[in-house]
Design a protein around this motif. Structure first.
Motif, PDB file in Angstrom:
ATOM      1  N   TYR A 209      10.766   0.373  -0.079  1.00 32.23           N
ATOM      2  CA  TYR A 209      10.278  -1.011  -0.070  1.00 32.23           C
ATOM      3  C   TYR A 209       9.043  -1.136   0.808  1.00 32.23           C
ATOM      4  CZ  TYR A 209      10.436  -6.133   0.461  1.00 32.23           C
ATOM      5  OH  TYR A 209      10.125  -7.471   0.479  1.00 32.23           O
ATOM      6  N   GLN A 210       9.061  -0.490   1.974  1.00 36.01           N
ATOM      7  CA  GLN A 210       7.921  -0.556   2.879  1.00 36.01           C
ATOM      8  C   GLN A 210       6.697   0.113   2.267  1.00 36.01           C
ATOM      9  OE1 GLN A 210       8.175  -2.350   5.873  1.00 36.01           O
ATOM     10  NE2 GLN A 210       5.954  -2.260   5.581  1.00 36.01           N
ATOM     11  N   GLY A 211       6.915   1.220   1.561  1.00 30.79           N
ATOM     12  CA  GLY A 211       5.803   1.892   0.896  1.00 30.79           C
ATOM     13  C   GLY A 211       5.167   1.005  -0.154  1.00 30.79           C
ATOM     14  N   PHE A 212       6.009   0.277  -0.901  1.00 33.67           N
ATOM     15  CA  PHE A 212       5.507  -0.675  -1.901  1.00 33.67           C
ATOM     16  C   PHE A 212       4.691  -1.780  -1.237  1.00 33.67           C
ATOM     17  CE2 PHE A 212       6.486  -4.939  -3.613  1.00 33.67           C
ATOM     18  CZ  PHE A 212       5.765  -4.885  -4.808  1.00 33.67           C
ATOM     19  N   LEU A 213       5.267  -2.387  -0.191  1.00 33.63           N
ATOM     20  CA  LEU A 213       4.583  -3.490   0.491  1.00 33.63           C
ATOM     21  C   LEU A 213       3.228  -3.064   1.050  1.00 33.63           C
ATOM     22  CD1 LEU A 213       7.501  -5.173   2.486  1.00 33.63           C
ATOM     23  CD2 LEU A 213       6.353  -6.065   0.450  1.00 33.63           C
TER      24      LEU A 213
END
Length: 350
Positions: A209-213
């Motif tokens: 999720y952090q990589g996406f954000l």
């Protein structure tokens, strides 16, 4: 007994037969079978080739009596909803164990924390495993780690995201993989991208999720809250999340699901709503389980090195390197494996 019966009787291959064919001593064959690092690669190859030719299978009971090892490796997991990942890891671990003359003992740890601790203790005390592999999210259960330490059992954690200094581990860079996958969607012209988060107790979910954000923010693209849904790594949770995302007026043109099960669910919901994948909706997943190429269109996904992670885990536990752990050698027992983005038919230029 007739001569015919004698001729047809199956003669069991012995360690002596392997030694004679390889041109080495029985002790050398035993060392190879026990993964002794002092044996040269040339000798190891000769012995393994001879054993394969003769279809030799070591007697595990005799091996246990002759050493302090049980030749059993334990595998503990607690997230059956991600069936594709668990089964793929388990099958790869089974093959790796068989190749080394070990057996894999698999147990699902569900229920209360006390029940999980009991399952762990029972595995160690009743089976006398030589080591344990902990799949996510079990790998982040500190009480379990402390229990294994008190039982003096070597263990490998798969994809942990907390207390990384506690033990050896095997993982891949979930953050970077999600970052790169998001950039692929952006490069295809997608700016309204939905995201389905994985199981909240699994560390990889947070990293993905952090990589996406961060990928979205690096391109100064908005991430409205209504484009984010919580999943549980299961197909059913993917259906619920996808329906919520795709029944909105301002629905995304692409959806990044945190695993292939949920990505497949997105494709199904899209089709049920009259959306063509990928013409109307691009879909990407994660893991590259067989499901990704079972449905149509085939899903663009992150190929997680599941087989290599299983192989590395078994290799570390059977090598003896984890048995006597100290801080100076711990860095050698941390393995971050490479990933690959598999571009298929579920993504189209927007």
């Amino acid at each position: 007994m007739s001569s015919t019966t004698k001729t047809n009787a199956r003669v069991k291959t012995t360690i002596q037969d392997v030694a004679e064919l390889a041109g080495v001593s029985k002790m050398t064959v035993s060392r190879v079978l026990n993964n002794d690092e002092k044996v040269s690669d040339k000798t190891r190859t000769k012995v393994q080739k001879a054993a394969s030719q003769l279809n030799y299978r070591p007697n595990i009971s005799a091996r246990r009596l002759a050493s302090s090892k049980s030749y059993f490796i334990g595998l503990l997991y607690e997230n059956p909803s991600e069936g594709g990942y668990v089964s793929q890891f388990m099958l790869s671990a089974l093959k790796s164990c068989r190749k080394r003359g070990y057996h894999l003992v698999v147990d699902e740890c569900d229920g209360t924390q006390d029940e999980k601790l009991k399952i762990t203790r029972d595995l160690v005390e009743e089976t006398r495993v030589d080591g344990v592999i902990l799949l996510p999210p079990f790998c982040n259960n500190i009480e379990i780690l402390n229990e294994l330490k008190s039982l003096n059992v070597p263990y490998i954690r798969v994809s942990p995201d907390i207390e990384l200094g506690l033990s050896p581990f095997v993982c891949m860079d979930d953050y970077q993989a999600a970052y790169d996958m998001t950039n692929l969607l952006i490069a295809k012209g997608h700016t309204d991208i939905g995201f389905i988060i994985g199981h909240p107790e699994v560390g990889a979910s947070r990293l993905r999720y952090q990589g996406f954000l961060d990928a979205m923010r690096s391109k100064k693209l908005p991430v409205p809250p209504e484009h984010i849904e919580q999943g549980m790594f299961s197909y059913k949770s993917g259906l619920i999340a996808a329906k919520s995302l795709l029944e909105r007026v301002n629905k995304p043109t692409a959806i990044f699901a945190s695993n292939d099960d949920m990505a497949a669910a997105v494709v199904s919901v899209g089709n049920s709503l009259g959306l063509n994948v990928p013409a109307d909706l691009s879909v990407v997943g994660y893991d590259d389980t067989p499901l990704a190429t079972t449905i149509w269109p085939h899903i663009t996904t992150v190929k997680q090195p599941i087989a290599a992670m299983a192989e590395t885990s078994i290799s570390l536990l059977t090598s003896g390197k984890v048995d006597k752990l100290d801080q100076t050698s711990l860095s050698e027992l941390r393995h971050v494996l490479d990933f690959e983005i598999k571009e298929r038919d579920s993504v189209e230029i927007n």
